[in-house]
Motif scaffolding. Structure first.
Motif, PDB file in Angstrom:
ATOM      1  N   GLN A  78      37.635  39.356  41.499  1.00 26.18           N
ATOM      2  CA  GLN A  78      38.402  40.440  41.380  1.00 26.18           C
ATOM      3  C   GLN A  78      39.630  40.334  43.057  1.00 26.18           C
ATOM      4  N   LYS A  79      39.124  40.362  43.485  1.00 30.39           N
ATOM      5  CA  LYS A  79      40.282  41.522  44.782  1.00 30.39           C
ATOM      6  C   LYS A  79      40.523  39.984  44.632  1.00 30.39           C
ATOM      7  N   GLY A  80      43.034  40.096  44.764  1.00 30.15           N
ATOM      8  CA  GLY A  80      44.017  39.340  45.106  1.00 30.15           C
ATOM      9  C   GLY A  80      43.615  38.718  46.094  1.00 30.15           C
ATOM     10  N   GLY A  81      44.273  37.439  46.796  1.00 26.77           N
ATOM     11  CA  GLY A  81      44.818  36.487  47.367  1.00 26.77           C
ATOM     12  C   GLY A  81      43.639  36.026  48.323  1.00 26.77           C
ATOM     13  N   THR A 106      42.972  30.333  43.110  1.00 27.25           N
ATOM     14  CA  THR A 106      43.468  29.318  42.960  1.00 27.25           C
ATOM     15  C   THR A 106      43.947  28.065  44.051  1.00 27.25           C
ATOM     16  N   PRO A 156      48.097  34.685  33.957  1.00 30.53           N
ATOM     17  CA  PRO A 156      49.299  34.541  33.583  1.00 30.53           C
ATOM     18  C   PRO A 156      50.075  34.243  34.677  1.00 30.53           C
ATOM     19  N   GLN A 157      49.551  34.526  36.441  1.00 32.84           N
ATOM     20  CA  GLN A 157      50.474  33.962  37.157  1.00 32.84           C
ATOM     21  C   GLN A 157      51.261  32.425  36.819  1.00 32.84           C
ATOM     22  N   PRO A 195      42.904  37.888  39.531  1.00 30.69           N
ATOM     23  CA  PRO A 195      43.043  39.518  40.220  1.00 30.69           C
ATOM     24  C   PRO A 195      42.628  39.849  38.939  1.00 30.69           C
ATOM     25  N   VAL A 218      39.064  43.095  36.574  1.00 27.83           N
ATOM     26  CA  VAL A 218      38.310  41.998  35.549  1.00 27.83           C
ATOM     27  C   VAL A 218      38.212  42.315  34.489  1.00 27.83           C
ATOM     28  N   GLU A 262      37.707  35.623  51.309  1.00 32.12           N
ATOM     29  CA  GLU A 262      37.892  35.606  52.297  1.00 32.12           C
ATOM     30  C   GLU A 262      37.400  36.986  53.305  1.00 32.12           C
ATOM     31  N   TYR A 317      36.958  43.158  54.499  1.00 32.12           N
ATOM     32  CA  TYR A 317      35.412  43.973  53.435  1.00 32.12           C
ATOM     33  C   TYR A 317      36.395  44.791  52.051  1.00 32.12           C
ATOM     34  N   TYR A 318      37.188  44.190  52.181  1.00 32.94           N
ATOM     35  CA  TYR A 318      38.145  44.507  50.685  1.00 32.94           C
ATOM     36  C   TYR A 318      37.829  42.923  49.806  1.00 32.94           C
ATOM     37  N   HIS A 373      34.079  43.204  48.676  1.00 34.75           N
ATOM     38  CA  HIS A 373      33.776  44.254  47.828  1.00 34.75           C
ATOM     39  C   HIS A 373      33.406  44.276  46.510  1.00 34.75           C
ATOM     40  N   GLY A 374      35.135  43.570  46.164  1.00 33.06           N
ATOM     41  CA  GLY A 374      35.504  41.907  45.065  1.00 33.06           C
ATOM     42  C   GLY A 374      34.636  41.672  44.876  1.00 33.06           C
TER      43      GLY A 374
END
Ligand SMILES: Nc1ncnc2c1ncn2[C@@H]1O[C@H](COP(=O)(O)OP(=O)(O)OP(=O)(O)O)[C@@H](O)[C@H]1O
Ligand SMILES: Nc1ncnc2c1ncn2[C@@H]1O[C@H](COP(=O)(O)OP(=O)(O)OP(=O)(O)O)[C@@H](O)[C@H]1O
Ligand SMILES: [Mg+2]
Ligand SMILES: [Mg+2]
Lengths: 254, 254
Positions: free
Chosen positions: A9-12, A16, A40-41, A127, A129, A148, A151-152, A155-156
């Motif tokens: 769910q965390k972006g980046g 991809t 969709p991106q 990114p 749910v 990566e 912490y975020y 968490h994701g």
């Protein structure tokens, strides 16, 4: 056919980049590969050179229209590698399927219909749910959680692992979870400590391969090609090659 | 009150890091600041030390319940800085408000009600183009599009700029757009070329300040504090301080 949903769910965090390069190396090793872009991106489509602004059909049609099969939409990008491309239209799906019965099984049914035509299916997830990620988790026999060192991102990763376990219990579906660390920069203590913590938390679910940080990935994405067709000898290319070998070696264990 | 939505559909380009550190420096400069976490991942809340697993009310209640005001939910995290925290419940909003009239104005109405209590409102957005980001764009007088040096991030920035211009035309709302480049690594030619291209494409919309890449941000996020309370003299802290000074200087121009 093995099918792997690439999630977090965390972006980046490298979903991809992992989907594109894993699919590309599997094809280079002679496997028949399908990459489904469920974001969709449409960056997995763009990352393999597909012009997403002029698509006649896309992942949206596969999920919305019962008559549309995977083969009606897929595009061959290199030998052995087909892509089901997406575009921004896909972001309407959450509202349009809201309340419709069986909406989480749409992708599963379409992949089951082409079971014999591919050795591997890789699904790149957005990114979030929402319904798209949920469709990918239900459709695939395996999930690859990409992180990566942050912490975020951890968490994701923990949140999406919970969702996958929920799907296992509620639908009684067997799902293997593997965890991949990307953008690893061995010069920083933070990355080293993060890797140690991740190995403690995820244990045998972690791949041995860690993808090191290199600017080559941004360059390759800029040209719409996988790393093996842009800078075949760089660290990043060698890392995804070794990841692919680990994924193939898993076949014996399954 | 000035209100700024921090946006980009592309994941992981520095939206939360920007929202948290801009809000924190504005508060350090004596402004009364509200940070609204509109991302179900709740990383802006976590990044400022809020325990999101035990919230009684959150952004979800502000958007769903007409009786709930901003003050019912906000939490003071440092002097002059209040946060409306979020949690994963917020991801249900897209389906629960599907088809309801006026669903894109929910946040706007709640922020209008507290107009006199804050000098700045900063809204952190999720990496998607859904109802949450749309609410933030409609509610705020300004949008800050955050990008990191990558083709995918530029692609996301251009798409979200299109959505903002659409809102301007359809709803007749005046919106200023500014563009910020983060995670800049001046050692790579790729970053240098990217900055030049971004300056050509966005011109005067680009901030003069560029946020340099430093591992300190991950460390600060790990401890749940803003960079100014973790490593006040590092490059990243100085960059966000200079960004904040540019934002404040803009007040004269508005
Ligand atoms: N190992 C790596 N080293 C350096 N850069 C990388 C690496 N892997 C990915 N990147 C770059 O980091 C950025 C984020 O990667 P990517 O877009 O693959 O993440 P994602 O999880 O798919 O993002 P989203 O959540 O938006 O879908 C991209 O610009 C990509 O080129
Ligand atoms: N200037 C920087 N230098 C190095 N790392 C950074 C910088 N800014 C942010 N980061 C790190 O990069 C990662 C992504 O940043 P962040 O989470 O703020 O992006 P985001 O756009 O909010 O992501 P999402 O799309 O998931 O909401 C985080 O681990 C953060 O600590
Ligand atoms: Mg992606
Ligand atoms: Mg964020």
């Amino acid at each position: 056919m093995r099918s792997i949903a690439v999630v977090n769910q965390k972006g980046g965090c490298g979903k991809t980049t992992t989907a594109v390069n894993l699919a590309s190396y599997l094809a280079d090793f002679g496997k028949r590969v399908l990459l489904v872009d469920c974001d969709p991106q449409s960056h997995a489509s763009i990352g393999l050179g597909v012009d997403t602004d002029n698509l006649l059909t896309s992942t949206y049609d596969v999920l919305m229209n019962p008559q549309t099969s995977i083969h009606d939409v897929s595009v061959e990008v290199t030998e052995n590698l087909h892509v089901v491309p997406s575009n921004v239209v896909l972001s309407a799906i959450e509202q349009q399927l809201s309340g419709k019965p069986d909406r989480e099984n749409r992708l599963r049914r379409k992949l089951d219909a082409v079971e014999g035509d591919f050795d591997y299916t890789i699904v790149d997830c957005p990114p979030s749910v929402g319904l798209l990620t949920f469709n990918a988790i239900v459709a695939c026999s395996e999930a690859m959680v990409v992180m990566e060192p942050s912490y975020y991102s951890l968490h994701g990763a923990l949140k999406v692992t919970d969702s996958i376990n929920l799907v296992r219990e509620q639908l009684g579906l067997k799902k293997r979870i593997r965890v991949l660390l990307t953008m690893f920069d061995k010069r920083t203590r933070f990355s080293q400590e993060f890797l140690r913590e991740a190995q403690i938390r995820f244990g045998r679910e972690m791949f041995d391969t860690v993808i090191r940080r290199t600017v080559r990935f941004r360059e390759a994405a800029n040209w719409g090609v996988a790393i093996s067709h842009y800078a075949r000898t760089c660290t990043g290319a060698r890392d995804y090659k070794s990841l692919t070998q680990e994924v193939i070696a898993d076949e014996e264990r399954l």
